[in-house]
Scaffold this motif. Structure first.
Motif, mmCIF file in Angstrom:
data_model
loop_
_atom_site.group_PDB
_atom_site.id
_atom_site.type_symbol
_atom_site.label_atom_id
_atom_site.label_comp_id
_atom_site.label_asym_id
_atom_site.label_seq_id
_atom_site.Cartn_x
_atom_site.Cartn_y
_atom_site.Cartn_z
ATOM 1 N N LEU A 120 12.052 -7.170 -3.861
ATOM 2 C CA LEU A 120 10.905 -7.150 -4.769
ATOM 3 C C LEU A 120 10.865 -5.864 -5.579
ATOM 4 C CD1 LEU A 120 8.381 -8.396 -5.861
ATOM 5 C CD2 LEU A 120 7.122 -7.594 -3.861
ATOM 6 N N TRP A 121 11.083 -4.726 -4.909
ATOM 7 C CA TRP A 121 11.083 -3.452 -5.647
ATOM 8 C C TRP A 121 12.225 -3.435 -6.671
ATOM 9 C CZ3 TRP A 121 6.999 -4.107 -3.690
ATOM 10 C CH2 TRP A 121 6.366 -3.443 -2.659
ATOM 11 N N GLY A 122 13.354 -4.043 -6.308
ATOM 12 C CA GLY A 122 14.485 -4.101 -7.228
ATOM 13 C C GLY A 122 14.181 -4.931 -8.466
ATOM 14 N N GLU A 153 0.830 -1.207 0.000
ATOM 15 C CA GLU A 153 0.000 0.000 0.000
ATOM 16 C C GLU A 153 0.863 1.254 0.000
ATOM 17 O OE1 GLU A 153 -3.285 2.051 2.956
ATOM 18 O OE2 GLU A 153 -3.168 -0.139 2.859
ATOM 19 N N SER A 154 1.936 1.245 0.796
ATOM 20 C CA SER A 154 2.853 2.387 0.825
ATOM 21 C C SER A 154 3.559 2.558 -0.522
ATOM 22 C CB SER A 154 3.883 2.186 1.944
ATOM 23 O OG SER A 154 4.835 3.221 1.951
ATOM 24 N N PHE A 155 3.964 1.432 -1.121
ATOM 25 C CA PHE A 155 4.597 1.464 -2.437
ATOM 26 C C PHE A 155 3.675 2.104 -3.474
ATOM 27 C CE2 PHE A 155 4.669 -0.761 -6.552
ATOM 28 C CZ PHE A 155 5.948 -0.471 -7.005
ATOM 29 N N LEU A 171 12.216 4.174 -4.640
ATOM 30 C CA LEU A 171 11.475 3.323 -3.709
ATOM 31 C C LEU A 171 12.300 2.122 -3.273
ATOM 32 C CD1 LEU A 171 7.929 3.372 -5.365
ATOM 33 C CD2 LEU A 171 8.681 4.591 -3.335
ATOM 34 N N ARG A 172 13.096 1.572 -4.190
ATOM 35 C CA ARG A 172 13.966 0.449 -3.821
ATOM 36 C C ARG A 172 15.002 0.899 -2.799
ATOM 37 N NH1 ARG A 172 17.715 -2.125 -8.408
ATOM 38 N NH2 ARG A 172 18.374 0.056 -8.453
ATOM 39 N N ARG A 173 15.558 2.079 -2.997
ATOM 40 C CA ARG A 173 16.591 2.573 -2.088
ATOM 41 C C ARG A 173 16.028 2.852 -0.694
ATOM 42 N NH1 ARG A 173 18.571 6.168 -5.300
ATOM 43 N NH2 ARG A 173 17.607 8.040 -4.439
ATOM 44 N N GLU A 174 14.764 3.233 -0.615
ATOM 45 C CA GLU A 174 14.163 3.588 0.671
ATOM 46 C C GLU A 174 13.402 2.424 1.298
ATOM 47 O OE1 GLU A 174 11.711 6.916 -0.115
ATOM 48 O OE2 GLU A 174 13.363 8.261 -0.655
ATOM 49 N N ALA A 175 13.515 1.218 0.720
ATOM 50 C CA ALA A 175 12.790 0.056 1.248
ATOM 51 C C ALA A 175 13.200 -0.231 2.685
ATOM 52 C CB ALA A 175 13.042 -1.163 0.370
ATOM 53 N N SER A 176 12.218 -0.650 3.492
ATOM 54 C CA SER A 176 12.461 -0.830 4.930
ATOM 55 C C SER A 176 12.981 -2.209 5.303
ATOM 56 C CB SER A 176 11.161 -0.562 5.696
ATOM 57 O OG SER A 176 10.124 -1.425 5.231
ATOM 58 N N SER A 177 12.845 -3.193 4.417
ATOM 59 C CA SER A 177 13.297 -4.546 4.732
ATOM 60 C C SER A 177 13.934 -5.174 3.497
ATOM 61 C CB SER A 177 12.121 -5.406 5.210
ATOM 62 O OG SER A 177 11.210 -5.631 4.152
#
Length: 409
Positions: free
Chosen positions: A106-108, A71-73, A94-100
């Motif tokens: 997945l974003w990558g 949802e945040s993505f 978004l990949r760089r700021e991913a929390s886990s």
């Protein structure tokens, strides 16, 4: 680490050329091909079979990506695109700021697919556990219509509302479920610990026991013996079989029809599906997606195959030129007369998207009231059933005590 890439490209005069080059990543390789004045057709990492196997073994596996992260993505990607940030760069941010680690992986993967020329919808479709068919279909419609940021923002709003609605349903069912579990545990305790001691005392006294008492003692013996284990195993197998049969198309339809036939529960389920359908359809139509395509996506959002079949018939009629309100009017078990009338007026005034969202909000409020009523009915009902079962066991064991003098004689 520099990697070798094999590329195929087309020159300015249309000639096809291929070769290899070294770059840090796929994006850098694409940039090098463009700098040569070529139009890249395909660029793939060139590695040996052993290197591929080793890389596959060493590559991190995507863990579970929580719904809140998706949802945040969605929300952040919509904001970045609305601000004019290119899709590839937005995904990189978004990949760089991913929390886990799982989210970053997945974003990558999505970023690399998009940079490699894959559409965002096709990339998301590779991860069905995180992105549902409805999500992918909406993104595909947004990409085709050129309003991806609008669609993503609406997806985020839709998921937030749906998550809130599901949370209300789960919260409403917690207390009845706790009562049911507590009642089962109390009965098991009575049958395995309490009753055997009374049955021993009755056996020593002799005499004739009431039928209810004898039945309870027999049931206690079954639960505490090998037969109890056999019954428990049979129940587990039955539950697993039922669960597997529900996963089949025919079994799922039968199960859904059974639930829809339950007086209060069936109404709650149908209204929940109606809220999802109307909100999704209104969202898509408002974003400029054609009506037939919007209906197909909204049908997937219903989540109930039996109710989806009624919408499938309506889609066929709309394709033949029939008005939406008339097409849906044949599904009276799903669409109340008030909804059909509202849709008919909305079609005439050109406010279909706004009215559908308004209908969804109205039924969502009504659904909240129905959930509260359902809980209000379930709680005393569960208490009554628990009290009835436990009280029957206790009374059955106390009946012989009322005649204890006769037993002693």
């Amino acid at each position: 680490m520099t990697t070798t890439f094999a590329y195929t490209a087309v020159g300015s005069k249309g000639e096809k050329t291929s070769g290899t080059l070294s770059a840090d990543n796929k994006a850098a390789a694409i940039a090098q091909v463009i700098q040569k004045g070529l139009h890249p057709v395909s660029i793939n990492e060139e590695t040996s079979a052993a290197a591929k196997a080793k890389a596959a073994a060493a590559a991190p596996r995507p863990g579970r990506v929580p719904a809140k992260a998706v949802e945040s993505f969605t929300r952040e990607l919509a904001n970045l695109l609305a601000g004019g940030v290119p899709l590839a760069r937005a995904l990189s941010l978004l990949r760089r700021e991913a929390s886990s680690a799982a989210v970053k992986y997945l974003w990558g993967c999505i970023h690399d697919d998009v940079v490699g020329g894959t559409s965002l919808a096709d990339s998301l479709a590779k991860w069905p556990k995180s992105f549902s068919n409805v999500y992918v279909a909406m993104v595909r419609a947004g990409e085709a219509g050129g309003f991806l940021d609008v669609v993503l923002n609406q997806i985020a709003d839709f998921r937030a509302r749906e998550s809130d609605l599901k949370g209300k349903v789960k919260a409403a069912m917690i207390y009845p479920c706790v009562l049911a579990c507590l009642g089962v545990l109390v009965l098991i305790f009575l049958l395995t610990f309490f009753i055997p001691r009374f049955s021993t005392m009755f056996t020593e006294f002799g005499g004739s026991l009431p039928d209810l008492t004898r039945f309870i003692i027999w049931l206690s013996g079954v639960v505490g013996s090998l037969y109890g284990i056999v019954v428990a195993v049979a129940l587990v197998i039955g539950v697993l079989w039922l669960r597997r049969s529900i996963q089949s198309d025919i079994g799922r339809r039968r199960f859904e029809k059974t639930l829809l036939a339950v007086p209060v529960l069936g109404t709650v389920i149908s209204h929940f599906a109606l809220v999802r359908f109307c909100r999704m359809l209104g969202t898509l139509v408002g974003a400029g997606v054609p009506l037939v395509a919007s209906l197909r996506v909204a049908r997937e959002a219903i989540g109930n195959q039996t109710l989806s079949d009624t919408v499938s018939n309506a889609i066929d009629q709309v394709q033949r030129g029939t008005a939406l309100s008339k097409s849906l009017s044949e599904s009276a078990e799903f669409f109340p007369a008030s909804v059909i009338e509202t849709i008919a007026v909305a079609e005439e005034t050109g406010r279909l998207d706004k009215e559908l969202v308004r209908v969804a909000s109205s039924f969502e409020t009504d659904l909240d009231r129905q959930l509260r009523m359902l809980v209000a009915v379930l709680e005393p009902l569960m208490l009554f059933v628990m009290a009835g079962l436990i009280g029957t066991v206790v009374i059955g064991m106390l009946l012989p005590i009322f005649n204890v003098q006769e037993l002693i004689k």
